[in-house]
Design a protein around this motif. Sequence first.
Motif, PDB file in Angstrom:
ATOM      1  N   GLY B   7       7.954   0.977  44.358  1.00 18.55           N
ATOM      2  CA  GLY B   7       7.091   1.985  43.728  1.00 18.55           C
ATOM      3  C   GLY B   7       5.639   1.796  44.093  1.00 18.55           C
ATOM      4  N   PRO B   8       4.785   2.674  43.588  1.00 18.62           N
ATOM      5  CA  PRO B   8       3.371   2.620  43.943  1.00 18.62           C
ATOM      6  C   PRO B   8       2.683   1.376  43.385  1.00 18.62           C
ATOM      7  CG  PRO B   8       3.767   4.357  42.321  1.00 18.62           C
ATOM      8  CD  PRO B   8       5.095   3.786  42.674  1.00 18.62           C
ATOM      9  N   THR B   9       1.747   0.819  44.155  1.00 21.27           N
ATOM     10  CA  THR B   9       1.005  -0.345  43.694  1.00 21.27           C
ATOM     11  C   THR B   9      -0.264   0.082  42.966  1.00 21.27           C
ATOM     12  OG1 THR B   9      -0.104  -0.432  45.831  1.00 21.27           O
ATOM     13  CG2 THR B   9       1.818  -1.842  45.556  1.00 21.27           C
ATOM     14  N   THR B  10      -0.680   1.316  43.197  1.00 24.52           N
ATOM     15  CA  THR B  10      -1.910   1.812  42.591  1.00 24.52           C
ATOM     16  C   THR B  10      -1.555   2.986  41.692  1.00 24.52           C
ATOM     17  OG1 THR B  10      -3.264   1.083  44.437  1.00 24.52           O
ATOM     18  CG2 THR B  10      -4.144   2.875  43.115  1.00 24.52           C
ATOM     19  N   VAL B  11      -1.830   2.826  40.406  1.00 19.89           N
ATOM     20  CA  VAL B  11      -1.387   3.807  39.409  1.00 19.89           C
ATOM     21  C   VAL B  11      -2.625   4.413  38.764  1.00 19.89           C
ATOM     22  CG1 VAL B  11      -0.056   4.119  37.278  1.00 19.89           C
ATOM     23  CG2 VAL B  11       0.752   2.527  39.040  1.00 19.89           C
ATOM     24  N   TYR B  12      -2.843   5.714  39.004  1.00 22.19           N
ATOM     25  CA  TYR B  12      -4.080   6.355  38.558  1.00 22.19           C
ATOM     26  C   TYR B  12      -3.998   6.965  37.163  1.00 22.19           C
ATOM     27  CZ  TYR B  12      -5.846   5.929  43.353  1.00 22.19           C
ATOM     28  OH  TYR B  12      -6.284   5.446  44.571  1.00 22.19           O
ATOM     29  N   GLY B  13      -2.821   6.874  36.513  1.00 21.41           N
ATOM     30  CA  GLY B  13      -2.717   7.462  35.179  1.00 21.41           C
ATOM     31  C   GLY B  13      -1.355   7.177  34.585  1.00 21.41           C
ATOM     32  N   THR B  86       0.727  14.777  33.522  1.00 20.25           N
ATOM     33  CA  THR B  86       1.263  15.313  34.778  1.00 20.25           C
ATOM     34  C   THR B  86       1.252  14.249  35.871  1.00 20.25           C
ATOM     35  OG1 THR B  86      -0.946  16.062  35.424  1.00 20.25           O
ATOM     36  CG2 THR B  86       0.443  17.663  34.291  1.00 20.25           C
ATOM     37  N   ASN B  87       2.226  14.326  36.753  1.00 19.33           N
ATOM     38  CA  ASN B  87       2.207  13.545  38.003  1.00 19.33           C
ATOM     39  C   ASN B  87       2.359  14.520  39.159  1.00 19.33           C
ATOM     40  OD1 ASN B  87       4.174  10.562  37.032  1.00 19.33           O
ATOM     41  ND2 ASN B  87       2.118  11.222  36.439  1.00 19.33           N
ATOM     42  N   LEU B  88       1.563  14.312  40.181  1.00 15.76           N
ATOM     43  CA  LEU B  88       1.714  15.078  41.411  1.00 15.76           C
ATOM     44  C   LEU B  88       2.778  14.351  42.223  1.00 15.76           C
ATOM     45  CD1 LEU B  88       0.622  17.419  43.113  1.00 15.76           C
ATOM     46  CD2 LEU B  88      -1.234  15.951  43.861  1.00 15.76           C
ATOM     47  N   ILE B  89       3.964  14.981  42.381  1.00 12.52           N
ATOM     48  CA  ILE B  89       5.070  14.251  43.023  1.00 12.52           C
ATOM     49  C   ILE B  89       5.265  14.658  44.481  1.00 12.52           C
ATOM     50  CG2 ILE B  89       6.282  13.680  40.880  1.00 12.52           C
ATOM     51  CD1 ILE B  89       8.160  16.050  41.434  1.00 12.52           C
ATOM     52  N   GLU B  90       4.671  15.769  44.886  1.00 12.12           N
ATOM     53  CA  GLU B  90       4.731  16.152  46.301  1.00 12.12           C
ATOM     54  C   GLU B  90       3.574  17.092  46.596  1.00 12.12           C
ATOM     55  OE1 GLU B  90       8.609  17.592  47.546  1.00 12.12           O
ATOM     56  OE2 GLU B  90       7.805  18.180  49.501  1.00 12.12           O
ATOM     57  N   SER B 113      -0.156   9.482  41.724  1.00  9.87           N
ATOM     58  CA  SER B 113      -1.193  10.486  41.458  1.00  9.87           C
ATOM     59  C   SER B 113      -0.891  11.131  40.113  1.00  9.87           C
ATOM     60  CB  SER B 113      -1.210  11.519  42.584  1.00  9.87           C
ATOM     61  OG  SER B 113      -1.627  10.912  43.797  1.00  9.87           O
ATOM     62  N   ALA B 114      -1.811  10.970  39.171  1.00  2.11           N
ATOM     63  CA  ALA B 114      -1.494  11.321  37.787  1.00  2.11           C
ATOM     64  C   ALA B 114      -2.664  12.024  37.120  1.00  2.11           C
ATOM     65  CB  ALA B 114      -1.152  10.057  37.009  1.00  2.11           C
TER      66      ALA B 114
END
Lengths: 217, 217
Positions: B7-13, B86-90, B113-114
Motif C-alpha cells: 500500500g501507499p507509504t504516504t497518506v494524505y488523509g 473521499t479518496n481519489l482512486i484513479e 490521495s485523500a
Amino acid sequence: MAASSPGPTTVYGRPVTTEGVPNLYQGTSVSPWTPPVPGIDNLGISSVDTFAVPGVGEYTVDFDGYVRVVRSEPTSEEWATAEVYTNLIEMKMVGECEELGRITVTLNPECLSAGQIRTPFDPYAGEGPAAKACRMAVGAIFDMPKLGMKLVNKEPIILTIDDVRQIPPAGSPGKGQIYRMLPLHDSRRLDDAPVAYVTSLRFTMGGYTTQEAMARR
Amino acid sequence: MAASSPGPTTVYGRPVTTEGVPNLYQGTSVSPWTPPVPGIDNLGISSVDTFAVPGVGEYTVDFDGYVRVVRSEPTSEEWATAEVYTNLIEMKMVGECEELGRITVTLNPECLSAGQIRTPFDPYAGEGPAAKACRMAVGAIFDMPKLGMKLVNKEPIILTIDDVRQIPPAGSPGKGQIYRMLPLHDSRRLDDAPVAYVTSLRFTMGGYTTQEAMARR
C-alpha cells in the motif's frame, strides 16, 4: 541500503545532509544578497495559530520557541540564480490557552520536513537584486496533554516567507498557506476523522539563538 | 496486518473503503443539499496547468480526462452537519503542448490521495443552507515521454472546490492551492533538485461519465 535506519516514510522534499555541517548560533553574521555556505541555523521563532475544533470552538494561540534548519550548498555563488535546499531538523514551540491548555509543537519523526529558497517565477518588479521566496513543507505534532491528545497533520503545513533578501531570513514574517482548514488527526487514530483543524497560521522567524535559550525551552 | 499488500507509504488523509461501494456513471441523479449514500463517482475533469522549467520557460497546458472518487458514508443525514470523506482512486488526464509534448497525468500509487467535504469554518454569509468546501490532497505522476521523464510531486497538490451545493460537485470550478510554485521531481532522482514546478492549476469537475468514454482515454 543494508544497515540504514528506517527514517521517515513521508518525504516532503529534497533531503539535505547534516554531515560536517556546522551549527550556527547567536553572533553569526549574515550578508544580504549573498548565498552562504552550508550551516545548521538555530533560530528563534514565534507563531500565532488558530485551531478550530468542530462543535466546540475556535482558539487562537501564541507560540514561541526555536527551530533548527540545515541548509545545503547553494547551487550557485550568484544570488540571482542560487537555490538553497533546507530540512527542518528540529522544532519546539510552546503556547497556551485556557480551553486547550499547554500545547507543545515538535516535528513528526515520520516525515522529512523539507523546503527550499529560490527566486520565484513571479518576482516583485523593481530595481536591484530580486528577493527570493522561501518555502518549507512540515509534518508536526501538536501535543495537547489537557485534551489527552497528540494531533498530527497528514497534509504538510506549507510555511512560506516572501521577499527574502538574506539567508537565513531571520526577522521576516511568514505565513502558513492554509486554504480554509488543515485537518489534524489524533495520533492514536490516524485513520479516523480529523479531530481539529488549523484555520490560520502566521509566524515570524527570529534571529540566531543560543544553546542556553534552546535548553530552557 | 499479516497478508496485507504494502500500500501507499504516504497518506494524505483519511482512508475510505471501496468494498461494496457501487460505481456511479452517467445517468446517476444528484440531489442538491442532500448527503448521498456512499458511491464511486466516475467523473469527467478538465484542467489548465502551468509548468515552469527553470532556465527553459513556462508552459500552459490544457488537460482533459476522468477521475474516480470513492465517497464515505456521510457522518450525518443533515446537510449542514454532514462530513464526507473521499479518496481519489484513479485519475487519467491527457494534455499536450509543443515544447513538452504529450503529458499524461495519473495517480502516484505510493500516495493515498485523500480529501473531504464539510461546511467551512468561514462560510459565505447569506440565507438558505450553507455551501460546503471540498478539498483533496493529491500525489500525481506527470508522464512526459518527449522529455524522457516522469515528474512527481512530494508535497501534495491541494485541489479545492468552494460553494459546494451537491455531492459530487459536478460542473464546479476548482483550484490547485499552489503558493507561487509546487516542486516536481524526476521519479528516477527523487532526492535531487526539482526539475520543474507547477505554478498554476485551475480545473473544472465534469459530470458523470461512461465506461466507454473512460476506456477511450
